[in-house]
Structure formats: C-alpha cells, structure tokens
Motif scaffolding. Sequence first.
Motif, PDB file in Angstrom:
ATOM      1  N   MET A   1       0.839  -1.179   0.000  1.00  0.00           N
ATOM      2  CA  MET A   1       0.000   0.000   0.000  1.00  0.00           C
ATOM      3  C   MET A   1       0.888   1.247   0.000  1.00  0.00           C
ATOM      4  O   MET A   1       1.841   1.337   0.751  1.00  0.00           O
ATOM      5  N   THR A   2       0.572   2.205  -0.856  1.00  0.00           N
ATOM      6  CA  THR A   2       1.379   3.415  -0.940  1.00  0.00           C
ATOM      7  C   THR A   2       0.900   4.458   0.069  1.00  0.00           C
ATOM      8  O   THR A   2      -0.264   4.484   0.451  1.00  0.00           O
ATOM      9  N   GLU A   3       1.834   5.285   0.451  1.00  0.00           N
ATOM     10  CA  GLU A   3       1.556   6.318   1.443  1.00  0.00           C
ATOM     11  C   GLU A   3       0.786   7.468   0.800  1.00  0.00           C
ATOM     12  O   GLU A   3       1.051   7.849  -0.338  1.00  0.00           O
ATOM     13  N   ASP A   4      -0.162   8.037   1.513  1.00  0.00           N
ATOM     14  CA  ASP A   4      -0.925   9.190   1.047  1.00  0.00           C
ATOM     15  C   ASP A   4      -0.059  10.441   1.211  1.00  0.00           C
ATOM     16  O   ASP A   4       0.148  10.928   2.323  1.00  0.00           O
ATOM     17  N   ARG A   5       0.457  10.949   0.095  1.00  0.00           N
ATOM     18  CA  ARG A   5       1.359  12.098   0.135  1.00  0.00           C
ATOM     19  C   ARG A   5       0.671  13.379   0.588  1.00  0.00           C
ATOM     20  O   ARG A   5       1.323  14.321   1.013  1.00  0.00           O
ATOM     21  N   THR A   6      -0.638  13.434   0.489  1.00  0.00           N
ATOM     22  CA  THR A   6      -1.361  14.647   0.890  1.00  0.00           C
ATOM     23  C   THR A   6      -1.373  14.828   2.400  1.00  0.00           C
ATOM     24  O   THR A   6      -1.671  15.909   2.884  1.00  0.00           O
ATOM     25  N   LYS A   7      -1.042  13.780   3.139  1.00  0.00           N
ATOM     26  CA  LYS A   7      -1.055  13.866   4.606  1.00  0.00           C
ATOM     27  C   LYS A   7       0.317  14.164   5.196  1.00  0.00           C
ATOM     28  O   LYS A   7       0.473  14.191   6.404  1.00  0.00           O
ATOM     29  N   ARG A   8       1.297  14.378   4.349  1.00  0.00           N
ATOM     30  CA  ARG A   8       2.635  14.706   4.856  1.00  0.00           C
ATOM     31  C   ARG A   8       2.603  16.069   5.532  1.00  0.00           C
ATOM     32  O   ARG A   8       1.971  17.001   5.044  1.00  0.00           O
ATOM     33  N   GLN A   9       3.311  16.185   6.624  1.00  0.00           N
ATOM     34  CA  GLN A   9       3.271  17.389   7.449  1.00  0.00           C
ATOM     35  C   GLN A   9       4.496  18.278   7.194  1.00  0.00           C
ATOM     36  O   GLN A   9       5.413  18.359   8.012  1.00  0.00           O
ATOM     37  N   TRP A  10       4.491  18.953   6.050  1.00  0.00           N
ATOM     38  CA  TRP A  10       5.606  19.803   5.648  1.00  0.00           C
ATOM     39  C   TRP A  10       5.847  20.956   6.622  1.00  0.00           C
ATOM     40  O   TRP A  10       7.011  21.245   6.942  1.00  0.00           O
ATOM     41  N   PRO A  11       4.793  21.633   7.128  1.00  0.00           N
ATOM     42  CA  PRO A  11       5.058  22.708   8.102  1.00  0.00           C
ATOM     43  C   PRO A  11       5.721  22.182   9.380  1.00  0.00           C
ATOM     44  O   PRO A  11       6.598  22.834   9.944  1.00  0.00           O
ATOM     45  N   ASN A  44      14.173  26.141   1.290  1.00  0.00           N
ATOM     46  CA  ASN A  44      13.013  25.373   0.826  1.00  0.00           C
ATOM     47  C   ASN A  44      12.547  24.377   1.882  1.00  0.00           C
ATOM     48  O   ASN A  44      11.341  24.215   2.093  1.00  0.00           O
ATOM     49  N   LEU A  45      13.492  23.699   2.538  1.00  0.00           N
ATOM     50  CA  LEU A  45      13.119  22.752   3.591  1.00  0.00           C
ATOM     51  C   LEU A  45      12.414  23.461   4.741  1.00  0.00           C
ATOM     52  O   LEU A  45      11.505  22.909   5.357  1.00  0.00           O
ATOM     53  N   GLU A  46      12.844  24.682   5.033  1.00  0.00           N
ATOM     54  CA  GLU A  46      12.270  25.424   6.149  1.00  0.00           C
ATOM     55  C   GLU A  46      11.044  26.250   5.753  1.00  0.00           C
ATOM     56  O   GLU A  46      10.441  26.904   6.598  1.00  0.00           O
ATOM     57  N   SER A  47      10.665  26.195   4.481  1.00  0.00           N
ATOM     58  CA  SER A  47       9.509  26.988   4.040  1.00  0.00           C
ATOM     59  C   SER A  47       8.183  26.368   4.463  1.00  0.00           C
ATOM     60  O   SER A  47       7.193  27.068   4.631  1.00  0.00           O
ATOM     61  N   GLY A  48       8.157  25.045   4.597  1.00  0.00           N
ATOM     62  CA  GLY A  48       6.915  24.370   4.977  1.00  0.00           C
ATOM     63  C   GLY A  48       5.964  24.137   3.828  1.00  0.00           C
ATOM     64  O   GLY A  48       4.855  23.634   4.026  1.00  0.00           O
ATOM     65  N   GLU A  49       6.378  24.478   2.614  1.00  0.00           N
ATOM     66  CA  GLU A  49       5.510  24.284   1.445  1.00  0.00           C
ATOM     67  C   GLU A  49       5.422  22.804   1.087  1.00  0.00           C
ATOM     68  O   GLU A  49       6.417  22.080   1.144  1.00  0.00           O
ATOM     69  N   SER A  50       4.231  22.383   0.696  1.00  0.00           N
ATOM     70  CA  SER A  50       4.009  20.986   0.297  1.00  0.00           C
ATOM     71  C   SER A  50       4.755  20.674  -0.987  1.00  0.00           C
ATOM     72  O   SER A  50       4.904  21.531  -1.857  1.00  0.00           O
TER      73      SER A  50
END
Length: 184
Positions: A1-11, A44-50
């Motif tokens: 089963m693949t991971e739901d990328r929309t639930k990643r917590q970028w912020p 970019n890593l610290e921006s929190g953007e998806s």
Amino acid sequence: MTEDRTKRQWPKLADAIRSAREARGLTQVALAELAGISEGSVQNLESGESRTRIPPSLGKVEPHLGWAPGSGLEVLRGGEPTRVPVVHEGSAELRVGQDKLRRKLPLRVVDELESDDPLIDSQVIQLPGTKGARMTVVVHGQPDATPQEIQEALLAWRRAERKLHRLPDDDDDNGDEPQAANGS
C-alpha cells in the motif's frame, strides 16, 4: 500500500529543521555548507511548502541536525526525529576500543583521541595510488568553545578538507622543478 502524500506534514518538518538548526547555533548558510547543498535548499526545507516528492537535501541535513537517517521522513508522517545516540564514557564497548587504540597507536595520538575537547569531525580518506592505504583525520575544538566557535572550526575544517582532497599526485607535476624568478 502506498503512502498518502497529501497527509505529509511539511510545516511540522520545517519547524523541526529550523528548531534543530537554531539549537545547534547554525545559520541557514552554515547548515547548507555542512550538508553540501545550496542555501536555497535549506530555505526550501524550512519553508513548509508541500511537495510531491521528498527532496534529496533532507537526508543530507539530517546528520548535521543531530538526527538519525530517516528522521525527516518520520516527522513528515507526524512523528518526531530520532536523535543520534551518544556513547557514554563508562560503556564496556568504549573501554575495549580504548585498550585496542593504546596497543596500536602512539600515546600522544591516543591522548588526543581520548581528549574531552569537542569533536568537530573525523574523516577516513583513501590514499590514491595505494592498495588500501588510508589516512584518518580527527578534528577537535577548544574545550571551552562556544557553539559559534565550534561552527567556525567545522567550516574551517571543511575548507581544509576540500583542499586536502584536491592535492595533486607527485606524478601530476611531471617532475618539473619551479624555475627561479630571475630565470637562473
């Protein structure tokens, strides 16, 4: 089963990276230099953007934040980073290693390796043109160094390390001796 990328917590990841970086007294520029990436990558890593994919720069900054490999991905999934474990002086493994070092190395080298001065970095470098010969470099800072002084020492070592890796072989100079400035 693949991971739901929309639930990643970028912020959450951005906050964790920023907090760990600041706790170590690092600027974005210093973290970028240590990790061998651009300052823009740290920003970019610290921006929190998806994003749709995990940037390779994430794995490169983890060790400089004191995180175990894969910690960034764990934070993206809602967890916490795994801190790199510290080996304590009294552990049996460390004592065995020290005894082995004492038998193999000169006392002045063992003394330096066992020093309480902060460890800045270490490197094992394969010597070119040899069958397995290696050079080991251990870089220590001053015992009362501030985080900023340790950071400066680490950056100085990184510059020296780059120069060390770029040293020409004796064969590269074709055996020509430098000529005197007067032509004599």
